[in-house]
Design an enzyme around this catalytic site. Structure first.
Site, PDB file in Angstrom:
ATOM      1  CG  HIS A   1      -2.355   0.775   1.442  1.00  0.00           C
ATOM      2  ND1 HIS A   1      -1.675   2.282   1.303  1.00  0.00           N
ATOM      3  CD2 HIS A   1      -3.496   0.395   0.515  1.00  0.00           C
ATOM      4  CE1 HIS A   1      -2.847   3.006   1.314  1.00  0.00           C
ATOM      5  NE2 HIS A   1      -4.086   2.094   0.614  1.00  0.00           N
TER       6      HIS A   1
ATOM      7  CG  ASP B   1      -8.450  -4.083  -2.639  1.00  0.00           C
ATOM      8  OD1 ASP B   1      -9.544  -3.802  -2.032  1.00  0.00           O
ATOM      9  OD2 ASP B   1      -7.886  -3.666  -3.161  1.00  0.00           O
TER      10      ASP B   1
HETATM   11  N1  ACO Z   1       4.169  -7.564  -4.575  1.00  0.00           N
HETATM   12  C1  ACO Z   1       5.693  -7.699  -5.012  1.00  0.00           C
HETATM   13  N2  ACO Z   1       6.166  -6.697  -5.131  1.00  0.00           N
HETATM   14  C2  ACO Z   1       5.688  -5.180  -4.414  1.00  0.00           C
HETATM   15  C3  ACO Z   1       3.893  -5.429  -4.128  1.00  0.00           C
HETATM   16  C4  ACO Z   1       3.782  -6.644  -4.438  1.00  0.00           C
HETATM   17  N3  ACO Z   1       2.360  -6.672  -4.297  1.00  0.00           N
HETATM   18  N4  ACO Z   1       3.800  -4.262  -3.989  1.00  0.00           N
HETATM   19  C5  ACO Z   1       5.495  -3.347  -4.417  1.00  0.00           C
HETATM   20  N5  ACO Z   1       6.053  -4.471  -4.380  1.00  0.00           N
HETATM   21  C6  ACO Z   1       7.442  -3.346  -4.731  1.00  0.00           C
HETATM   22  C7  ACO Z   1       7.346  -3.108  -5.970  1.00  0.00           C
HETATM   23  O1  ACO Z   1       8.022  -3.732  -6.779  1.00  0.00           O
HETATM   24  C8  ACO Z   1       9.419  -2.562  -5.346  1.00  0.00           C
HETATM   25  O2  ACO Z   1       9.791  -2.705  -5.393  1.00  0.00           O
HETATM   26  P1  ACO Z   1      11.278  -1.685  -6.017  1.00  0.00           P
HETATM   27  O3  ACO Z   1      12.155  -0.323  -4.338  1.00  0.00           O
HETATM   28  O4  ACO Z   1      12.164  -2.471  -6.178  1.00  0.00           O
HETATM   29  O5  ACO Z   1      11.260  -0.832  -7.449  1.00  0.00           O
HETATM   30  C9  ACO Z   1       8.423  -1.690  -3.892  1.00  0.00           C
HETATM   31  O6  ACO Z   1       7.632  -2.677  -3.586  1.00  0.00           O
HETATM   32  C10 ACO Z   1       7.426  -0.392  -4.100  1.00  0.00           C
HETATM   33  O7  ACO Z   1       6.543  -0.509  -4.738  1.00  0.00           O
HETATM   34  P2  ACO Z   1       5.650   1.003  -6.181  1.00  0.00           P
HETATM   35  O8  ACO Z   1       5.526   0.673  -6.514  1.00  0.00           O
HETATM   36  O9  ACO Z   1       6.441   1.733  -5.781  1.00  0.00           O
HETATM   37  O10 ACO Z   1       5.207   1.581  -4.180  1.00  0.00           O
HETATM   38  P3  ACO Z   1       3.627   2.229  -4.385  1.00  0.00           P
HETATM   39  O11 ACO Z   1       3.445   2.885  -3.394  1.00  0.00           O
HETATM   40  O12 ACO Z   1       4.153   3.023  -5.803  1.00  0.00           O
HETATM   41  O13 ACO Z   1       2.138   1.300  -4.949  1.00  0.00           O
HETATM   42  C11 ACO Z   1       0.810  -0.641  -4.703  1.00  0.00           C
HETATM   43  C12 ACO Z   1       1.905   0.407  -3.595  1.00  0.00           C
HETATM   44  C13 ACO Z   1       0.443  -0.011  -5.860  1.00  0.00           C
HETATM   45  C14 ACO Z   1      -0.537  -1.079  -3.796  1.00  0.00           C
HETATM   46  C15 ACO Z   1       1.076  -1.189  -4.755  1.00  0.00           C
HETATM   47  O14 ACO Z   1       1.709  -2.594  -3.425  1.00  0.00           O
HETATM   48  C16 ACO Z   1       0.517  -2.705  -5.760  1.00  0.00           C
HETATM   49  O15 ACO Z   1       0.467  -2.532  -6.859  1.00  0.00           O
HETATM   50  N6  ACO Z   1      -0.004  -4.032  -4.691  1.00  0.00           N
HETATM   51  C17 ACO Z   1      -0.165  -4.759  -5.856  1.00  0.00           C
HETATM   52  C18 ACO Z   1      -1.982  -4.035  -5.962  1.00  0.00           C
HETATM   53  C19 ACO Z   1      -2.822  -4.255  -4.946  1.00  0.00           C
HETATM   54  O16 ACO Z   1      -3.245  -4.793  -3.934  1.00  0.00           O
HETATM   55  N7  ACO Z   1      -3.073  -2.954  -4.265  1.00  0.00           N
HETATM   56  C20 ACO Z   1      -4.342  -2.103  -3.572  1.00  0.00           C
HETATM   57  C21 ACO Z   1      -4.145  -1.548  -2.989  1.00  0.00           C
HETATM   58  S1  ACO Z   1      -5.310  -0.963  -1.568  1.00  0.00           S
HETATM   59  C22 ACO Z   1      -6.414  -0.011  -2.348  1.00  0.00           C
HETATM   60  O17 ACO Z   1      -6.252   0.581  -2.973  1.00  0.00           O
HETATM   61  C23 ACO Z   1      -7.793  -0.415  -1.783  1.00  0.00           C
END
Ligand code: ACO
Length: 443
Positions: free
Chosen positions: A319, A377
């Site tokens: 998140h 979620d």
């Molecule tokens: N699985 C694996 N790796 C992940 C995940 C994941 N679910 N989420 C983040 N990471 C990693 C990224 O690859 C990144 O790694 P890096 O630093 O080596 O590049 C690091 O963690 C940070 O991730 P970002 O994408 O930069 O973080 P951001 O804050 O932009 O994204 C998000 C947050 C979009 C929710 C992300 O965690 C994600 O895509 N999760 C899966 C989708 C999801 O569950 N969304 C629901 C969110 S809750 C809501 O909206 C109600």
């Protein structure tokens, strides 16, 4: 619809930050504004005028886009407050109408206010009958979110009497209509995809019960509402009601900042919510669990999620704000067990898979270092599936619950005297000005 609590106002502090522009041997001071809780902000509104610089923050990771008194999140501690009340208390004790009133007006309603509000929402649940014909323009296998975007956007064509955003009465009527009609629209989108007749709302039922009735009753058969399921639905709605300046709420605010009508703004919010990185994740979680299929394939998928060359992510994990367990996921994990027990589902392979996946992911250094925990979620989909809600409807339910947050934030923005059209700037890295070459001379 301002919060009554005037003590919870921001205060401009005497503190400043100094910005040193070394190449030009200049320095500037910018004020720091303090909120009631949470990080203070540097007021950079005069930055460009005074220095000629913009700030650069794609994804807004360090940007406060507005002042708000509605929802507070402490992502490190896993705290979520609606108007100061912890989400766990509201989920345990409040009705959804209580929470809607709280988000809109800033205070929990008295019994009298609660009764009036519930009555007013109940008596706005029916749609203009002509909207039924609008539905028929969609292909029968349309995704419910596609229908929701279209139908909610179209409400402005049906309810002209509530589109003057400068009129507080219009704004209130539009807000009530949106909260009240969204369950009807969502249930109609489902019925349409099933080829079943639309089921009209019933005014003798509460908000969650009415939604279950519109989803699952047919003209041939009533739907017996199980109180454990309506309780779970109520909690899901409360947990999803608002979440400060997330992508869809920011979209609603940005659309609304131009003076667009409320129905168009909420349609824009629905479109933003649909994405799998946001509200679409609950659908994506179930699809992912289905794809993993069995516990002995978990490691393979966890390895894929860890692989920087693989675009796969564990859906329902991570998140932008929470760097600890999402408090909403905790409530839903407990709710999930209650619902499955009530329905006598002792063997739910997807729940077993989800729980094992959670354990494995939480003990992996990759997830620990990046502070990736289950989000809201992760468990909601399993509950909804057990209730008989099809996967394609998950995000539509999220949208109907979030509508109150969207309208509360939209109203707050319009009432803010400092509000301006949202208009970010950019770091331009394209071609500088160049000479036009006629077509016959281009190589
Ligand atoms: N699985 C694996 N790796 C992940 C995940 C994941 N679910 N989420 C983040 N990471 C990693 C990224 O690859 C990144 O790694 P890096 O630093 O080596 O590049 C690091 O963690 C940070 O991730 P970002 O994408 O930069 O973080 P951001 O804050 O932009 O994204 C998000 C947050 C979009 C929710 C992300 O965690 C994600 O895509 N999760 C899966 C989708 C999801 O569950 N969304 C629901 C969110 S809750 C809501 O909206 C109600």
């Amino acid at each position: 619809m301002n919060a009554k609590n005037a003590s919870a106002k921001k205060s401009a502090s005497q503190a400043v930050v100094t910005f040193v522009d070394t190449p030009n041997k200049r320095s500037f001071e910018f004020p720091i504004i303090k909120g009631t809780i949470g990080p203070d902000v540097i007021d950079v509104r005069k930055l460009y005028a005074e220095t000629g610089y913009f700030t650069y923050d794609p994804g807004y990771t360090s940007t406060g886009s507005c002042e708000s008194q509605i929802t507070y999140i402490d992502g490190d501690e896993g705290i979520l407050l609606y108007r100061g009340y912890p989400i766990e208390d509201l989920a345990e004790h409040s009705t959804f109408m209580d929470v809607c009133y709280l988000l809109l007006y800033g205070e929990l309603p008295t019994q009298e206010q609660h009764a009036k509000f519930e009555h007013d929402i109940t008596y706005h649940t029916m749609l203009n009958e002509q909207i039924n014909y609008f539905f028929r323009g969609f292909r029968r296998d349309s995704h419910p979110m596609a229908i929701m975007c279209g139908v909610v956007g179209a409400l402005s064509a049906f309810y002209h009497d509530s589109t003057d955003i400068t009129n507080p009465r219009h704004r209130m009527v539009a807000s009530y209509r949106l909260i009240a009609k969204m369950p009807t629209i969502a249930a109609m989108a489902y019925k349409y995809s099933q080829g079943q007749p639309f089921i009209y709302p019933r005014n003798d039922l509460g908000f969650s019960e009415n939604f279950l009735h519109m989803m699952f009753a047919t003209p041939c058969e009533t739907y017996d509402i199980n109180p454990v399921l309506s309780q779970a639905m109520r909690r899901i709605f409360i947990l999803h009601a608002d979440h400060e300046q997330n992508a869809s709420t920011s979209t609603v605010r940005l659309a609304g900042s131009s003076g667009a009508n409320p129905y168009a703004c909420i349609a824009a919010g629905i479109a933003s919510l649909w994405g799998p990185a946001h509200g679409g994740a609950n659908e994506a979680v179930l699809n992912m669990l289905g794809e993993i299929g069995s516990t002995n394939r978990i490691k393979e998928y966890v390895d894929k999620a860890k692989d920087p060359k693989d675009a796969f992510r564990l859906m329902g994990f991570g998140h932008r704000v929470y760097k600890s367990y999402d408090p909403r996921a905790k409530v839903l994990q407990a709710e999930c067990h209650k619902v499955l027990k009530e329905l006598g589902i002792t063997d739910e392979p997807l729940l077993d898979l989800a729980m094992e996946l959670e354990q494995i992911a939480l003990s992996e250094p990759y997830f620990i270092e990046k502070k990736l925990y289950p989000n809201v979620d992760f468990y909601s989909g399993i509950i909804l599936r057990a209730m008989g809600v099809p996967t394609s409807m998950f995000t539509a339910l999220f949208a109907l619950a979030r509508t109150v947050g969207w309208v509360a934030q939209w109203n707050e923005m319009i009432e803010d005297p400092t509000q301006k059209i949202g208009r970010p700037r950019q770091l331009f890295t394209g071609e500088p000005e160049r000479k036009y070459v006629p077509l016959d001379r281009r190589k």
